[in-house]
Write an enzyme that holds these catalytic residues in place. Structure first.
Site, PDB file in Angstrom:
ATOM      1  CB  CYS A  32       6.338  -4.149  -7.833  1.00 43.33           C
ATOM      2  SG  CYS A  32       4.651  -3.651  -7.499  1.00 43.33           S
TER       3      CYS A  32
ATOM      4  NE  ARG B 285       7.193  -7.356  -1.324  1.00 42.26           N
ATOM      5  CZ  ARG B 285       6.147  -7.751  -2.054  1.00 42.26           C
ATOM      6  NH1 ARG B 285       5.077  -7.007  -2.149  1.00 42.26           N
ATOM      7  NH2 ARG B 285       6.194  -8.886  -2.706  1.00 42.26           N
TER       8      ARG B 285
HETATM    9  C1  DTB Z   1       2.486  -1.576  -1.532  1.00 39.48           C
HETATM   10  O1  DTB Z   1       1.788  -2.253  -0.739  1.00 39.48           O
HETATM   11  N1  DTB Z   1       3.282  -0.583  -1.151  1.00 39.48           N
HETATM   12  C2  DTB Z   1       3.918   0.015  -2.303  1.00 39.48           C
HETATM   13  C3  DTB Z   1       3.425  -0.873  -3.475  1.00 39.48           C
HETATM   14  N2  DTB Z   1       2.515  -1.751  -2.837  1.00 39.48           N
HETATM   15  C4  DTB Z   1       2.927  -0.265  -4.688  1.00 39.48           C
HETATM   16  C5  DTB Z   1       3.733   1.472  -2.403  1.00 39.48           C
HETATM   17  C6  DTB Z   1       4.195   2.262  -1.201  1.00 39.48           C
HETATM   18  C7  DTB Z   1       4.054   3.703  -1.476  1.00 39.48           C
HETATM   19  C8  DTB Z   1       4.592   4.589  -0.409  1.00 39.48           C
HETATM   20  C9  DTB Z   1       4.413   6.036  -0.703  1.00 39.48           C
HETATM   21  C10 DTB Z   1       5.098   6.530  -1.952  1.00 39.48           C
HETATM   22  O2  DTB Z   1       6.311   6.253  -2.149  1.00 39.48           O
HETATM   23  O3  DTB Z   1       4.464   7.218  -2.753  1.00 39.48           O
END
Ligand code: DTB
Ligand code: SAM
Ligand code: SF4
Length: 342
Positions: free
Chosen positions: A116, A279
């Site tokens: 992703c 998830r």
């Molecule tokens: C999702 O629901 N969570 C992910 C992904 N999709 C892109 C991102 C989490 C980010 C957490 C904070 C960071 O690492 O910047």
């Protein structure tokens, strides 16, 4: 409906509703009643749904890569990548496909099946879509499912990503409609729903979820689940993030959430969206192994896998392997039809 009545409801009651825009599969009150159940009753319901639809001991491994970090003009109160907050995250340019290929190959070698890619954009320009399409082709060429999260999409952009081979588009609703204004002011809830419509219309699978622990009420958590479960078509992937409190963001000092509330949210997502990959997303590093194990028991069957989320940390691969071993959990072996192409 009383809590006892919810506990005794047949598990298939709401799961066969036709996926039309007019269908309200779940009311907020019904989901709130689920969240209010005694913890053991809620987990029992969730486990029955989980086992009826999935291998209860299999968890999908999805690796995240921030392909365009920082400098985002939006003001999402949780996000370290917003220009509005001083978090120490520096703005970077979009990554080149060679570096993405290396990261995807490493993710595949470590056992991931989905890759992703996140970009800190409000909305990509058409030339950004061309560049991301190249990255999608690279990931597919490595033999992984491809997912991207790029912000709001305009007409035609999802089709171009689909053409490049994109499997999933991630765009979170994040929270309940009546809590949204407390967290983000630079775009509307409806903008998010419109992007999800465009993704669906292009035939790309939908990944959409939210964040728990931002100060919302239980009813507001129920309202977020209702939004997701009542979308014209239920998302194939539902990331439930625990807020990662980042210094410099408005939510940095948010009081800790009772971890059982997070587990309840996983269970509610599982019960209301039986076929989805739920998830267990951001926040695992802060969570502890016992809470993660409860999340798997409650129906989570996907994690982000790899040392980093986008800008914050995630448990390392070795620790996750040990945890899976201790719990008797196995990853998805491969993506059907993908390895055969190589
Ligand atoms: C999702 O629901 N969570 C992910 C992904 N999709 C892109 C991102 C989490 C980010 C957490 C904070 C960071 O690492 O910047
Ligand atoms: N800019 C794009 C967008 O907002 O759609 C894509 C990237 S954005 C970082 C993807 C998602 O990460 C957000 O919708 C949010 O749910 C999640 N997220 C961001 N920061 C987080 C944090 N500190 N804790 C938990 N989840 C977070
Ligand atoms: Fe930008 Fe996405 Fe972060 Fe919001 S969540 S500030 S849109 S990168």
């Amino acid at each position: 409906m009383s809590t006892a009545a919810v506990a005794e409801q047949p598990i298939t009651l709401h799961q066969r509703a036709a996926p039309t825009a007019a269908t309200e599969r779940w009311t907020v009150a019904q989901i709130e009643a689920l969240l209010n159940l005694p913890f053991n009753d809620l987990l029992w319901r969730a486990q029955q749904v989980h086992r009826a639809h999935h291998d209860a001991n299999q968890v999908e491994l999805a690796t995240l890569l921030s392909v365009k970090t920082g400098g985002c003009p939006e003001d999402c109160g949780y996000c370290p990548q917003s220009v509005h907050y001083d978090t120490g995250v520096k703005a970077e340019k979009l990554m080149e496909s060679g570096a993405v290929r290396q990261a995807a190959q490493a993710a595949k070698a470590a056992g991931a099946t989905r890759f992703c890619m996140g970009a800190a954009w409000r909305a990509p320009k058409d030339r950004d879509i061309d560049a991301v399409a190249e990255l999608v082709r690279t990931v597919k060429d490595v033999g992984l499912e491809a997912c991207v999260t790029l912000g709001m999409l305009a007409d035609g952009q999802a089709e171009r990503l689909k053409h490049a081979g994109l499997d999933y588009y991630n765009h979170n609703l994040d929270c309940a409609p009546d809590f949204y204004g407390d967290i983000i002011s630079t775009r509307d809830y409806q903008d998010r729903l419109d992007t999800l419509d465009r993704v669906r219309g292009a035939g790309v699978k939908v990944c959409s979820g939210g964040i728990v622990g931002m100060g919302e009420s239980r009813r507001q958590r129920a309202a977020l689940i209702a939004q997701l479960a009542n979308l014209p078509e239920v998302p194939e992937s539902v990331p439930i993030n625990h807020l990662v409190k980042v210094e410099g963001t408005p939510l940095a000092d948010q009081p800790d959430l009772d971890p059982f509330e997070f587990v309840r949210m996983i269970a509610a997502a599982r019960i209301t969206m039986p076929a989805a990959r739920v998830r267990l997303s951001a926040g695992r590093q802060q969570m502890g192994e016992a809470v993660q194990a409860l999340c798997f028991l409650a129906g989570a069957n996907s994690i982000f896998y790899g040392e980093k989320l986008l800008t914050t940390g995630n448990p390392d691969v070795g620790a996750d392997r040990v945890l899976f071993e201790r719990l008797g959990i196995h990853g998805r072996a491969s993506v059907p039809g993908m390895d055969e192409r190589l």
